[in-house]
Design a protein around this motif. Structure first.
Motif, PDB file in Angstrom:
ATOM      1  N   GLU A   1     108.025  40.821  -3.659  1.00 29.96           N
ATOM      2  CA  GLU A   1     107.196  40.142  -4.733  1.00 29.96           C
ATOM      3  C   GLU A   1     105.893  39.555  -3.726  1.00 29.96           C
ATOM      4  OE1 GLU A   1     110.353  40.129  -5.325  1.00 29.96           O
ATOM      5  OE2 GLU A   1     110.199  41.417  -7.028  1.00 29.96           O
ATOM      6  N   GLN A   2     106.374  39.202  -2.599  1.00 24.77           N
ATOM      7  CA  GLN A   2     105.329  38.609  -1.594  1.00 24.77           C
ATOM      8  C   GLN A   2     104.514  39.562  -0.815  1.00 24.77           C
ATOM      9  OE1 GLN A   2     108.755  36.167   0.116  1.00 24.77           O
ATOM     10  NE2 GLN A   2     107.207  34.362   0.052  1.00 24.77           N
ATOM     11  N   LEU A   3     104.727  40.801  -1.156  1.00 27.41           N
ATOM     12  CA  LEU A   3     103.917  41.754  -0.294  1.00 27.41           C
ATOM     13  C   LEU A   3     102.536  42.178  -1.172  1.00 27.41           C
ATOM     14  CD1 LEU A   3     106.827  43.897   0.910  1.00 27.41           C
ATOM     15  CD2 LEU A   3     105.272  42.262   2.189  1.00 27.41           C
ATOM     16  N   ARG A   4     101.636  42.438  -0.420  1.00 23.14           N
ATOM     17  CA  ARG A   4     100.418  43.059  -0.748  1.00 23.14           C
ATOM     18  C   ARG A   4     100.014  44.279  -0.043  1.00 23.14           C
ATOM     19  NH1 ARG A   4     102.291  40.040  -4.054  1.00 23.14           N
ATOM     20  NH2 ARG A   4     101.541  38.319  -5.154  1.00 23.14           N
ATOM     21  N   ASN A   5      99.994  45.356  -0.539  1.00 23.76           N
ATOM     22  CA  ASN A   5      99.518  46.548   0.218  1.00 23.76           C
ATOM     23  C   ASN A   5      98.137  46.896  -0.201  1.00 23.76           C
ATOM     24  OD1 ASN A   5     101.664  46.851   1.728  1.00 23.76           O
ATOM     25  ND2 ASN A   5     102.745  47.822   0.019  1.00 23.76           N
ATOM     26  N   ILE A   6      97.014  46.829   0.427  1.00 23.43           N
ATOM     27  CA  ILE A   6      95.670  46.933   0.041  1.00 23.43           C
ATOM     28  C   ILE A   6      95.039  48.107   0.880  1.00 23.43           C
ATOM     29  CG2 ILE A   6      93.649  45.727  -0.433  1.00 23.43           C
ATOM     30  CD1 ILE A   6      95.597  44.303  -1.873  1.00 23.43           C
TER      31      ILE A   6
ATOM     32  N   ARG B   1      98.157  56.607  -0.804  1.00 22.71           N
ATOM     33  CA  ARG B   1      99.418  56.791  -1.248  1.00 22.71           C
ATOM     34  C   ARG B   1     100.477  55.802  -0.861  1.00 22.71           C
ATOM     35  NH1 ARG B   1     103.081  57.809  -3.866  1.00 22.71           N
ATOM     36  NH2 ARG B   1     104.417  59.798  -3.880  1.00 22.71           N
ATOM     37  N   ALA B   2     100.033  54.882   0.224  1.00 21.95           N
ATOM     38  CA  ALA B   2     101.131  53.808   0.431  1.00 21.95           C
ATOM     39  C   ALA B   2     100.627  52.569  -0.176  1.00 21.95           C
ATOM     40  CB  ALA B   2     101.196  53.816   2.112  1.00 21.95           C
ATOM     41  N   SER B   3      99.437  52.379  -0.840  1.00 23.50           N
ATOM     42  CA  SER B   3      98.700  51.291  -1.217  1.00 23.50           C
ATOM     43  C   SER B   3      99.057  51.006  -2.645  1.00 23.50           C
ATOM     44  CB  SER B   3      97.206  51.385  -1.156  1.00 23.50           C
ATOM     45  OG  SER B   3      96.713  51.626   0.143  1.00 23.50           O
ATOM     46  N   ASP B   4      99.163  49.654  -3.102  1.00 31.93           N
ATOM     47  CA  ASP B   4      99.218  49.080  -4.578  1.00 31.93           C
ATOM     48  C   ASP B   4      97.983  48.880  -5.171  1.00 31.93           C
ATOM     49  OD1 ASP B   4     102.042  49.463  -4.506  1.00 31.93           O
ATOM     50  OD2 ASP B   4     101.858  47.744  -2.978  1.00 31.93           O
TER      51      ASP B   4
ATOM     52  N   VAL C   1      95.175  44.620 -12.730  1.00 36.62           N
ATOM     53  CA  VAL C   1      96.290  45.217 -12.364  1.00 36.62           C
ATOM     54  C   VAL C   1      96.639  46.682 -12.951  1.00 36.62           C
ATOM     55  CG1 VAL C   1      98.957  45.173 -12.418  1.00 36.62           C
ATOM     56  CG2 VAL C   1      97.726  43.219 -11.586  1.00 36.62           C
ATOM     57  N   GLU C   2      96.118  46.568 -14.275  1.00 36.71           N
ATOM     58  CA  GLU C   2      96.020  47.895 -15.261  1.00 36.71           C
ATOM     59  C   GLU C   2      94.914  48.782 -14.858  1.00 36.71           C
ATOM     60  OE1 GLU C   2      97.043  46.614 -19.091  1.00 36.71           O
ATOM     61  OE2 GLU C   2      99.275  46.217 -18.501  1.00 36.71           O
ATOM     62  N   GLY C   3      93.925  48.305 -14.005  1.00 38.01           N
ATOM     63  CA  GLY C   3      92.686  49.067 -13.713  1.00 38.01           C
ATOM     64  C   GLY C   3      91.839  49.009 -14.879  1.00 38.01           C
ATOM     65  N   GLU C   4      91.786  47.961 -15.761  1.00 40.22           N
ATOM     66  CA  GLU C   4      91.017  48.286 -17.067  1.00 40.22           C
ATOM     67  C   GLU C   4      89.619  47.511 -16.446  1.00 40.22           C
ATOM     68  OE1 GLU C   4      93.340  46.669 -20.003  1.00 40.22           O
ATOM     69  OE2 GLU C   4      94.129  48.407 -20.381  1.00 40.22           O
TER      70      GLU C   4
ATOM     71  N   ASP D   1      92.620  34.908  -0.852  1.00 35.03           N
ATOM     72  CA  ASP D   1      93.317  34.325  -2.000  1.00 35.03           C
ATOM     73  C   ASP D   1      93.175  35.348  -3.284  1.00 35.03           C
ATOM     74  OD1 ASP D   1      93.225  32.085  -0.490  1.00 35.03           O
ATOM     75  OD2 ASP D   1      91.415  31.250  -1.812  1.00 35.03           O
ATOM     76  N   PHE D   2      92.478  36.283  -3.211  1.00 33.54           N
ATOM     77  CA  PHE D   2      92.232  37.070  -4.437  1.00 33.54           C
ATOM     78  C   PHE D   2      93.463  38.228  -4.245  1.00 33.54           C
ATOM     79  CE2 PHE D   2      91.446  40.969  -6.429  1.00 33.54           C
ATOM     80  CZ  PHE D   2      90.795  40.762  -7.738  1.00 33.54           C
ATOM     81  N   PHE D   3      93.689  38.462  -3.182  1.00 33.95           N
ATOM     82  CA  PHE D   3      94.776  39.626  -2.716  1.00 33.95           C
ATOM     83  C   PHE D   3      95.895  38.929  -3.277  1.00 33.95           C
ATOM     84  CE2 PHE D   3      92.390  41.434   0.914  1.00 33.95           C
ATOM     85  CZ  PHE D   3      91.777  42.332   0.299  1.00 33.95           C
ATOM     86  N   VAL D   4      96.319  37.768  -2.887  1.00 33.49           N
ATOM     87  CA  VAL D   4      97.597  37.172  -3.437  1.00 33.49           C
ATOM     88  C   VAL D   4      97.613  36.673  -4.775  1.00 33.49           C
ATOM     89  CG1 VAL D   4      98.710  34.888  -3.017  1.00 33.49           C
ATOM     90  CG2 VAL D   4      97.727  35.933  -0.946  1.00 33.49           C
ATOM     91  N   GLN D   5      96.523  36.227  -5.422  1.00 35.04           N
ATOM     92  CA  GLN D   5      96.845  35.957  -6.881  1.00 35.04           C
ATOM     93  C   GLN D   5      96.711  37.045  -7.762  1.00 35.04           C
ATOM     94  OE1 GLN D   5      93.641  32.944  -6.763  1.00 35.04           O
ATOM     95  NE2 GLN D   5      94.905  31.714  -5.453  1.00 35.04           N
ATOM     96  N   ASN D   6      95.729  38.188  -7.624  1.00 39.64           N
ATOM     97  CA  ASN D   6      95.485  39.168  -8.405  1.00 39.64           C
ATOM     98  C   ASN D   6      95.709  40.624  -8.004  1.00 39.64           C
ATOM     99  OD1 ASN D   6      93.989  37.323 -10.360  1.00 39.64           O
ATOM    100  ND2 ASN D   6      92.529  36.799  -8.875  1.00 39.64           N
ATOM    101  N   CYS D   7      96.377  40.710  -7.142  1.00 36.50           N
ATOM    102  CA  CYS D   7      96.661  42.232  -6.705  1.00 36.50           C
ATOM    103  C   CYS D   7      97.980  42.277  -7.029  1.00 36.50           C
ATOM    104  CB  CYS D   7      96.475  42.601  -5.297  1.00 36.50           C
ATOM    105  SG  CYS D   7      94.615  42.852  -4.916  1.00 36.50           S
ATOM    106  N   PRO D   8      98.616  43.497  -7.193  1.00 37.16           N
ATOM    107  CA  PRO D   8      99.993  43.590  -7.830  1.00 37.16           C
ATOM    108  C   PRO D   8     100.767  43.552  -6.489  1.00 37.16           C
ATOM    109  CG  PRO D   8      98.745  45.822  -7.941  1.00 37.16           C
ATOM    110  CD  PRO D   8      97.758  44.671  -7.678  1.00 37.16           C
ATOM    111  N   ALA D   9     102.198  43.093  -6.677  1.00 38.33           N
ATOM    112  CA  ALA D   9     103.058  43.325  -5.727  1.00 38.33           C
ATOM    113  C   ALA D   9     103.679  44.625  -5.884  1.00 38.33           C
ATOM    114  CB  ALA D   9     104.405  42.151  -6.156  1.00 38.33           C
ATOM    115  N   PRO D  10     104.254  45.287  -4.873  1.00 41.82           N
ATOM    116  CA  PRO D  10     104.753  46.636  -5.150  1.00 41.82           C
ATOM    117  C   PRO D  10     105.604  46.721  -6.517  1.00 41.82           C
ATOM    118  CG  PRO D  10     105.041  45.893  -2.653  1.00 41.82           C
ATOM    119  CD  PRO D  10     104.513  44.587  -3.681  1.00 41.82           C
TER     120      PRO D  10
END
Ligand code: GTP
Ligand code: MG
Length: 689
Positions: free
Chosen positions: A7-12, A96-99, A246-249, A269-278
């Motif tokens: 839950e604490q990972l962000r792959n961008i 392929r390895a990103s979220d 997260v849903e890409g809309e 900050d945006f990555f942490v707060q708004n990007c999906p965890a794996p």
């Protein structure tokens, strides 16, 4: 590095047109997060992420580099991909390895071809997209123009979350539209919140309203409150926005400058707060290698271990480094896993986290993490690693097929063997090129995505394996044939003391379309004794290996031996063979000899606007258009084009379409070369002799 849960990972994945500033942004973010002690610079050729000599020298990224940093209780793994077209395979594998995909757009040049292409790839992988408009401190930077271009180019809802304060060299901060405040940045990475400057208030209001509209639309309760004029709860706004992202809309737009540092922390900050965890991404569909049925794997520590290899690095000293994403479960250093793509077991040694080429050892990795191991025996990019007791295989990564070929030759004599082995080691780290030995032309053929790609590969070959090579266009596999019937007589006679040589043959050559060769024995009454007839056929066949026009193989011929004479003592197989070969050459040259060239079926995909130029160019290349049809937003053009005209097509098509066109081709048939070109080829071949 501390341990982080899934839950604490962000792959961008950072993607863009080349030069938008991805590497510089990643360097700046790592530095601000304290992951690196200095900010690497592309311009000063000391980038931590562009660490390979070929990258530093050209000042562009060539392969994907990992840029992990810790920020606000999360570990953000940036994947800094190359923007240059030739390295698109790296982009596909990284996504392929990103979220999520961060699409970087330059504030001066705006939406470019690379923006459109990478936007499309992110869509193929179903990834949420985030836009960052970079270089806002540059002269002529225009954030609002870029917003317009984004809206024109893409159908998704484009939602700016920030506005710039000050333009060009006065660009100093951002208006945060959601929180209704101003953020001011200094060069050391300090951020302070202030009141929105009065002069920008109206603009801020206008854009805030637009943003709230876009968010409220996504949620019935919120919409109701909004329409009734109630005050909207900021947390609710944020959570609806997050879900839409997260849903890409909704595609959020952030902005700043990697140079001045403005907007970097906001992005982090945006990555942490708004990007999906794996764990928030949809489960992966894999197959069970034994039964073939579909199996799902989620980025959860409860699922059995599985991993997908998205990158390999070849090092002549350390050996191979394999990078994989833990798709599900957890994995510890020194475990044995199953490579289910190759049906082999692999012993993983020490697990590592990479930052550029720096390695940090870790004991364990959880679902979603991106880790490296050294010296795997059987594993290549695209393979699945898994728990042997719960085997799965993931769909392989779709790499583009090579489209540009050259012949390579060693600079130093005796390095022939090293070329093959060095190049095949390099294919381990780059699946978008191939090496083949063409038995006919006796050349090593190196095929890749374009001329820069090929230049980089040969440079690496030299640097990593010490083999210098020169490249040139591959030889075209021409063929020779005849169009008429002709006859020739040749008498081979030598008298040089002792036993002489004697053999005389009459040969008739006829065209034999659709077949390679036929030999007919039409001798009556023993003019050529039976025992010498195989020698005659052999003489003809041997002459066909290097044809009389320009030394290319001969095909489409019937050769008839219809008369001759012999000598009871001096005739021999050798004499008849020589006579046959001489008669063949004479008859061949009298039978309207013709050179044949390989023709390719070519299929080009381009946006409609380029159709005319592409067709014009194919016509100039002696191509025959065989079909055209629309396919989605693209037009497909089919043509038959001589191979000799297609050797640089990868480069030509890119320049005609600015990189928007793609093509594929395969061998179709042999056809006659126009006489004036045949003359030129024959002349050149005869000069070489
Ligand atoms: N003025 C200005 N220049 C920048 C900024 N960010 C990057 N650059 C410059 O833009 C050029 C390209 O930057 P890179 O970071 O290499 O861009 P990239 O997107 O990684 O490029 P590729 O690896 O080729 O895809 C370099 O000269 C950078 O110094 C910025 O915020 N402002
Ligand atoms: Mg780069």
């Amino acid at each position: 590095m501390a341990k982080y849960s899934t839950e604490q990972l962000r792959n961008i994945g950072l993607v863009s047109h080349s030069g938008a500033g991805k590497t510089t942004m990643a360097e700046t973010m790592m530095y601000f997060a304290g992951a690196t002690s200095r900010k690497g610079s592309v311009d000063d050729q000391n980038s931590i992420l562009d660490f390979e000599a070929e990258e530093r020298e050209r000042q562009v990224s060539i392969s994907t580099a990992l840029a992990p940093f810790e920020w606000k209780d999360c570990r953000v793994n940036l994947l800094d991909t190359p923007g240059y077209f030739d390295f698109v395979g790296e982009v596909r594998a990284a996504l392929r390895a990103s979220d999520a995909a961060l699409v970087v757009v330059e504030a001066v040049s705006g939406v470019e071809v690379g923006t459109e292409l990478t936007w499309g790839y992110a869509g193929e992988y179903g990834l949420p997209r985030i836009v960052f408009v970079n270089k806002l401190e540059r002269e002529n930077a225009d954030y609002f123009k870029v917003l317009e271009e984004l809206r024109e180019a893409f159908p998704e809802t484009i939602a700016p979350l920030y506005l710039p304060i000050g333009a060009e060299d006065e660009f100093a901060g951002l208006i945060d539209l959601l929180d209704q405040r101003a953020l001011m940045f200094d060069a050391d990475g300090n951020v302070s919140a202030e009141e929105i400057p009065a002069t920008l208030m109206d603009q801020a209001e206008e854009y805030r309203e637009e943003l709230i509209d876009a968010i409220a639309e996504r949620d019935d309760d919120l919409l109701m409150m909004y329409l009734e004029g109630e005050d909207l709860d900021p947390d609710m706004l944020r959570s609806v926005l997050r879900e839409a992202i997260v849903e890409g809309e909704v595609v959020p737009v952030l902005c700043g400058s990697a140079f001045t540092g403005v907007g970097m922390q906001t992005l982090m900050d945006f990555f942490v707060q708004n990007c999906p965890a794996p764990s928030e991404r949809p489960a992966e569909v894999a197959t069970n290698p034994s039964g073939g049925e579909e199996v799902e794997r989620s980025a959860s520590e409860d699922d059995p271990f599985s991993g997908l290899v998205f990158k390999s690095l070849a090092d002549p000293y350390v050996g191979k480094l394999t990078l994989f994403r833990v798709m599900s479960g957890t994995i510890r250093s020194d475990s044995t896993v199953r490579n289910s793509s190759r049906e082999e077991n692999e012993s993983l040694g020490q697990l590592m986290i990479l930052r550029g080429n720096q390695q940090e050892s870790i004991d364990e990795a959880v679902a979603g993490d991106l880790v490296a191991v050294a010296k795997l025996q059987h594993t290549v990019t695209g393979d699945t690693l898994c728990d042997a007791s719960s085997p799965v295989v993931f769909a392989p990564i779709a790499f583009p097929t090579p489209i540009y070929s050259v012949a390579v030759e060693p600079e130093a004599r005796g390095d022939e063997d090293k070329i093959g082995s060095g190049l095949s080691r390099l294919t381990e780290e780059d699946p978008t090129f191939t090496v083949d030995r063409n038995a006919e032309t006796n050349e090593h053929i190196l095929s890749g995505m374009g001329d820069v790609h090929v230049a980089v590969i040969t440079q690496r070959l030299k640097r990593k394996f010490g083999v210098g090579v020169v490249t040139r266009p591959p030889k075209i596999a021409y063929r020779e044939t005849i169009q008429d019937t002709a006859t020739a007589r040749y008498r081979h006679k030598k008298q040089s003391g002792g036993r002489g040589q004697f053999g005389e043959v009459y040969i008739r050559l006829e065209p034999l379309p659709d077949e390679d060769f036929e030999f007919a024995d039409e001798i009556f009454g023993g003019a050529v004794p039976n025992q010498f007839i195989p020698a005659v056929e052999k003489g003809v066949r041997e002459s066909m290996v290097e044809g009389p026009i320009a030394g290319y193989p001969v095909l489409g011929i019937k050769a008839a031996l219809y008369d001759g004479s012999y000598h009871s003592v001096d005739s021999s197989e050798m004499a008849f063979k020589t006579a046959a070969s001489m008669a063949f050459k004479q008859a061949f040259m009298d039978a309207s000899p013709a050179l044949l060239e390989p023709i390719y079926d070519v299929e080009v995909r381009v946006p409609e606007a380029y159709m005319g130029d592409v067709i014009g160019d194919l016509n100039r290349k002696r191509g025959k258009i065989t079909g055209m049809e629309p396919e989605g937003r693209m037009q497909v053009i089919r043509a038959k084009v001589p191979a000799s005209e297609m050797t640089r097509y990868a480069i030509d098509l890119r320049s005609i379409t600015q990189g928007r066109g793609t093509y594929a081709m395969e061998f179709a048939s042999y056809e006659q070369v126009p006489p004036h070109i045949q003359e030129k080829i024959a002349e050149e071949a005869n000069q070489e002799e």
